[in-house]
Design a protein around this motif. Structure first.
Motif, short mmCIF file in Angstrom:
data_model
loop_
_atom_site.label_atom_id
_atom_site.label_comp_id
_atom_site.label_asym_id
_atom_site.label_seq_id
_atom_site.Cartn_x
_atom_site.Cartn_y
_atom_site.Cartn_z
N THR A 160 0.83 -1.20 0.00
CA THR A 160 0.00 0.00 0.00
C THR A 160 0.87 1.25 0.00
OG1 THR A 160 -1.74 -1.16 1.17
CG2 THR A 160 -1.82 1.22 1.24
N ALA A 161 1.92 1.25 0.78
CA ALA A 161 2.79 2.42 0.86
C ALA A 161 3.46 2.66 -0.49
CB ALA A 161 3.83 2.23 1.94
N LEU A 162 3.88 1.59 -1.16
CA LEU A 162 4.53 1.75 -2.45
C LEU A 162 3.54 2.21 -3.51
CD1 LEU A 162 6.85 -1.39 -2.51
CD2 LEU A 162 7.52 0.99 -2.16
N ALA A 163 2.32 1.74 -3.43
CA ALA A 163 1.33 2.12 -4.43
C ALA A 163 0.91 3.57 -4.30
CB ALA A 163 0.11 1.21 -4.31
N ALA A 164 1.08 4.16 -3.13
CA ALA A 164 0.64 5.53 -2.90
C ALA A 164 1.56 6.56 -3.56
CB ALA A 164 0.56 5.79 -1.40
N SER A 165 2.80 6.19 -3.89
CA SER A 165 3.71 7.12 -4.52
C SER A 165 4.25 6.52 -5.81
CB SER A 165 4.85 7.46 -3.56
OG SER A 165 5.59 6.30 -3.27
N GLY A 166 5.16 7.20 -6.44
CA GLY A 166 5.74 6.69 -7.68
C GLY A 166 5.02 7.23 -8.89
N PRO A 167 5.29 6.63 -10.05
CA PRO A 167 4.64 7.11 -11.26
C PRO A 167 3.13 6.86 -11.22
CG PRO A 167 5.98 5.17 -11.72
CD PRO A 167 6.19 5.52 -10.29
N THR A 168 2.39 7.76 -11.79
CA THR A 168 0.93 7.64 -11.84
C THR A 168 0.53 6.49 -12.76
OG1 THR A 168 0.66 10.00 -11.51
CG2 THR A 168 -1.19 8.88 -12.54
N SER A 169 -0.47 5.71 -12.35
CA SER A 169 -1.01 4.67 -13.22
C SER A 169 -1.74 5.35 -14.38
CB SER A 169 -2.00 3.78 -12.45
OG SER A 169 -2.64 2.91 -13.36
N LEU A 170 -1.39 4.98 -15.59
CA LEU A 170 -2.02 5.58 -16.77
C LEU A 170 -3.16 4.72 -17.32
CD1 LEU A 170 1.18 6.93 -18.56
CD2 LEU A 170 -0.36 8.10 -16.98
N THR A 171 -3.50 3.64 -16.64
CA THR A 171 -4.62 2.82 -17.07
C THR A 171 -5.89 3.68 -17.07
OG1 THR A 171 -3.66 0.76 -16.28
CG2 THR A 171 -6.06 0.82 -16.48
N GLY A 172 -6.58 3.68 -18.19
CA GLY A 172 -7.82 4.45 -18.30
C GLY A 172 -7.60 5.90 -18.69
N LYS A 173 -6.37 6.31 -18.97
CA LYS A 173 -6.09 7.69 -19.35
C LYS A 173 -5.87 7.84 -20.86
CE LYS A 173 -4.16 9.07 -14.88
NZ LYS A 173 -5.39 9.60 -14.37
N GLY A 174 -6.18 6.81 -21.64
CA GLY A 174 -6.12 6.90 -23.09
C GLY A 174 -4.73 6.77 -23.70
#
Length: 95
Positions: A26-40
């Motif tokens: 959870t801590a790792l998922a909260a930072s880092g590169p943004t997930s682009l899934t669903g952003k076209g």
């Protein structure tokens, strides 16, 4: 009686390990590169996190066997001092 105690200890250890992994994940998922899934699948995307900037650049778009479109992105992190780190390629679903 010893067998029950050993089983309880193993069970407690397993639950504790899963909880520790969940909290770390959870801590790792909260930072880092943004997930682009669903952003076209944009050609590039940047976000601020972890005291620097993550820049993701589209390498290729492709259609999977199931008909869904995906994009592979190179990921580069620049920290506040400008030091560049290349991260593993990421794949996102385009929609």
């Amino acid at each position: 009686m010893r067998l029950r105690t050993a089983a309880k200890a193993a069970s407690t250890l397993a639950v504790g390990s899963v909880l520790a992994l969940t909290l770390t994940g959870t801590a790792l998922a909260a930072s880092g590169p943004t997930s682009l899934t669903g952003k076209g699948c944009p050609s590039s995307y940047s976000n601020l996190a972890d005291g620097g900037t993550y820049t993701q650049t589209l390498i290729k778009k492709f259609v999977a066997a199931n008909g869904l479109q995906y994009g592979d992105y190179s990921v580069v992190f620049h920290n506040s001092a400008g030091v560049k780190s290349t991260l593993p390629t990421r794949e996102y679903r385009c929609y």
